[in-house]
Design an enzyme around this catalytic site. Structure first.
Site, mmCIF file in Angstrom:
data_model
loop_
_atom_site.group_PDB
_atom_site.id
_atom_site.type_symbol
_atom_site.label_atom_id
_atom_site.label_comp_id
_atom_site.label_asym_id
_atom_site.label_seq_id
_atom_site.Cartn_x
_atom_site.Cartn_y
_atom_site.Cartn_z
ATOM 1 N N ARG A 73 0.864 -1.198 0.000
ATOM 2 C CA ARG A 73 0.000 0.000 0.000
ATOM 3 C C ARG A 73 0.893 1.238 0.000
ATOM 4 N NH1 ARG A 73 -3.113 2.813 4.832
ATOM 5 N NH2 ARG A 73 -4.070 4.461 3.597
ATOM 6 N N HIS A 118 -3.000 11.092 1.417
ATOM 7 C CA HIS A 118 -2.497 10.722 2.742
ATOM 8 C C HIS A 118 -1.893 11.982 3.371
ATOM 9 C CE1 HIS A 118 -1.149 7.085 5.261
ATOM 10 N NE2 HIS A 118 -0.841 8.147 5.960
ATOM 11 N N GLU A 163 -7.632 8.322 6.694
ATOM 12 C CA GLU A 163 -7.919 8.859 8.034
ATOM 13 C C GLU A 163 -8.466 10.284 8.041
ATOM 14 O OE1 GLU A 163 -4.519 8.247 10.566
ATOM 15 O OE2 GLU A 163 -4.747 6.087 10.469
ATOM 16 N N ASN A 306 -7.749 1.292 9.818
ATOM 17 C CA ASN A 306 -6.437 1.511 10.428
ATOM 18 C C ASN A 306 -6.609 1.377 11.935
ATOM 19 O OD1 ASN A 306 -5.648 2.183 7.847
ATOM 20 N ND2 ASN A 306 -5.098 4.293 8.308
ATOM 21 N N TYR A 308 -4.623 0.910 15.675
ATOM 22 C CA TYR A 308 -3.355 0.935 16.408
ATOM 23 C C TYR A 308 -3.479 0.578 17.884
ATOM 24 C CZ TYR A 308 -0.825 2.824 12.454
ATOM 25 O OH TYR A 308 -0.228 2.957 11.232
ATOM 26 N N GLU A 374 -3.780 -0.525 8.042
ATOM 27 C CA GLU A 374 -2.609 -0.138 8.846
ATOM 28 C C GLU A 374 -2.722 -0.746 10.228
ATOM 29 O OE1 GLU A 374 -1.552 4.046 9.285
ATOM 30 O OE2 GLU A 374 -2.141 4.411 7.204
ATOM 31 N N TRP A 418 2.070 -1.326 9.283
ATOM 32 C CA TRP A 418 2.642 0.020 9.191
ATOM 33 C C TRP A 418 3.933 0.007 9.979
ATOM 34 C CZ3 TRP A 418 1.628 4.175 6.255
ATOM 35 C CH2 TRP A 418 2.440 5.304 6.512
ATOM 36 N N TRP A 426 5.360 12.246 10.881
ATOM 37 C CA TRP A 426 4.610 13.489 11.056
ATOM 38 C C TRP A 426 5.231 14.384 12.134
ATOM 39 C CZ3 TRP A 426 2.623 13.515 6.591
ATOM 40 C CH2 TRP A 426 2.080 12.372 6.025
HETATM 41 C C1 BGC Z 1 -1.134 7.288 9.633
HETATM 42 C C2 BGC Z 1 0.330 7.077 9.311
HETATM 43 C C3 BGC Z 1 1.145 7.223 10.591
HETATM 44 C C4 BGC Z 1 0.707 6.141 11.546
HETATM 45 C C5 BGC Z 1 1.471 6.093 12.859
HETATM 46 C C6 BGC Z 1 -1.582 6.644 10.911
HETATM 47 O O1 BGC Z 1 -2.364 7.576 11.579
HETATM 48 O O2 BGC Z 1 -1.935 6.927 8.556
HETATM 49 O O3 BGC Z 1 0.703 7.984 8.329
HETATM 50 O O4 BGC Z 1 2.505 7.207 10.355
HETATM 51 O O5 BGC Z 1 -0.646 6.313 11.851
HETATM 52 O O6 BGC Z 1 1.260 7.248 13.610
#
Ligand code: BGC
Length: 475
Positions: A73, A118, A163, A306, A308, A374, A418, A426
């Site tokens: 991706r 993005h 996002e 996505n 996390y 992600e 990811w 960022w």
């Molecule tokens: C984003 C990525 C970022 C990752 C880790 C996501 O919110 O799509 O660009 O690097 O999280 O923070």
């Protein structure tokens, strides 16, 4: 355990890896502007050079092949393709670059998934109001059509916008992402989210009407969400705060697209009521979808998630006198002390949260096909090439995905780690490392070296992708 054809991928984004910010006619984006301002990014770092993927794409390809990925991706940079954001001026060098990337992937038997946006709006469009301007939806649609037309014969998996929550909230309310606007009141964030949904829907309808018949691809938008659960499951207030919070994050974008064509009712009710209380009499801060525009409902061919981390939620002191998106949602996040924290403070490691979130999506959004677009683990501070924790994270998370598929019957079609390699994280610059490959940012050649977790992910891919199909072509 994993269905035939399951996508085993890794993800990146243009601004985070490409560098070459002025190479061959690329126009400036809002991240160039933002990161060049003092005090915006850790150590005043920027993506001017990053991993040099614009120059060193072959190195990325080598990494992709070493991992044995079936899918990759990537995002294309709007300002590299259309330097002033409009189709009046096409940068053919940019087109050539992405053609090379896509063609090389296909030759290597790796399927590309391409994100159109993005976080990197052309600065020229920001100067005309950016995502707050209603005109942006049509401009995005033209850009999307240009990409479908140019690359759609070979790209079959598309993400329009990555996002929207993060762009809207971090970029236009918190001011910690480009364009760095710190607008209280929630109005700007809701407006940006609204225009992103309109832009996405226009692009999906364009694809559906003009490109799908010959290209037969799939289009969605990538929605980020934490898994949220009540701090005290028996406390009614915590339960309703959790529902509200889910409506304001996942629901904000998934509800209009997958359920009703409109925002979750609770979101509408709360924002309308708070708008009134704060004197916005004639108009709520949450915009209304116009009946004269193509519908939002049904504009996703799969669910792109996505994920996390997770949070416990309590109603607590989430409320405040200052109007904001956060005060509207009236929910406070709490970390469970038993959850280990990765390198970054926001990323508590909760693999089972992904399984629960997948079930929630199955239940609430009509059992869609889901790609986890992600998921990853960050390292900070001293560098560990033998990153045992990250390897464990991937093994545990993938086993939760397996359980979601086999025990909960969730239709998961793919998993993208990811990230392929360390990159420009960022506002954290290069201080946070998410890669399966280490990148030496002090080296001219930006040498990539596989972490132990990369080797472990490669082993998992090999194991699971050969279960049905014989040896993977890349091994
Ligand atoms: C984003 C990525 C970022 C990752 C880790 C996501 O919110 O799509 O660009 O690097 O999280 O923070």
């Amino acid at each position: 355990m994993f269905p035939r054809g399951f996508a085993w991928g890794a993800a990146t984004a243009a601004y985070q890896i490409e560098g070459g910010w002025q190479a061959d006619g690329r126009g400036p984006s809002i991240w160039d502007t933002f990161s060049h301002e003092t005090g915006r990014v850790f150590g005043d770092q920027n993506g001017d050079v990053a991993c040099k993927s614009y120059e060193l794409w072959e190195e990325d390809l080598r990494s992709i092949l070493q991992l044995g990925l079936t899918h990759y991706r990537l995002s294309v940079s709007w300002a590299r393709l259309l330097p002033d954001g409009t189709t009046q001026h096409v940068n053919h060098k940019g087109v050539e670059y992405y053609n090379k990337v896509i063609d090389n992937l296909l030759t290597a038997n790796v399927t590309p998934m391409v994100t159109l946006y993005h976080f990197d709006l052309p600065q020229a469009l920001q100067d005309q109001g950016g995502w707050k301007s209603p005109n942006i939806a049509a401009l995005f649609d033209s850009y999307a059509r240009f990409c479908f037309q140019t690359f759609g014969d070979r790209v079959k998996l598309w993400i329009t916008i990555n996002e929207p929550y993060v762009c809207a909230k971090l970029g236009h309310e918190d001011g910690i992402h480009a364009p760095g606007l710190e607008e209280p009141g929630g109005r700007a964030a809701y407006l940006v989210g609204h225009n992103m949904l309109r832009a996405h829907a226009l692009a999906w309808h364009s694809y559906d009407a003009f490109f799908r018949p010959k290209h037969e691809g799939l289009v969605s938008l990538a929605i980020n969400s934490d898994w949220l659960e009540p701090l005290e499951p028996d406390c009614a207030e915590d339960v309703s705060a959790t529902e509200r919070h889910l409506a304001f994050t996942l629901g904000w974008f998934a509800w209009p697209v997958f359920v009703s064509g409109d925002y979750p009712e609770i979101m509408r009710a709360v924002i309308d009521a708070n708008s009134k209380t704060h004197g916005f009499n004639s108009e709520s801060r949450l915009p209304i979808f116009s009946k004269d525009e193509p519908p939002i409902l049904g504009t996703a061919d799969f669910f792109a998630l996505n994920y996390y981390t997770s949070r416990k939620v309590t109603s607590g002191c989430g409320h405040s006198d200052i109007l904001s998106m956060k005060s509207d949602r009236g929910a406070q996040e709490v970390l469970d002390p038993s959850w280990p924290i990765s390198g970054v403070s926001w990323l508590a490691v909760v693999p089972h949260g992904l399984r629960r979130l997948l079930s929630y999506i199955k239940k609430n959004f009509s059992d869609p096909a889901i790609y986890i677009t992600e998921n990853g683990f960050a390292q900070v501070g001293s560098l560990e090439m033998e990153d045992v924790q990250r390897g464990k994270f991937y093994t545990e998370t993938i086993s939760e995905v397996a359980k979601a598929i086999t025990e909960d019957g969730v239709n998961v079609r793919g998993y993208f780690a990811w990230s392929l390699m360390d990159n420009f994280e960022w506002a954290d610059g290069y201080s946070v490392r998410f890669g399966l490959f280490h990148v030496d940012f002090s080296d001219e050649k930006r040498k990539r070296t596989m972490y132990r977790s990369g080797r472990e992910y490669a082993k998992l891919i090999l194991k699971y992708s050969t279960e049905h199909e014989g040896p993977h072509p890349n091994h």
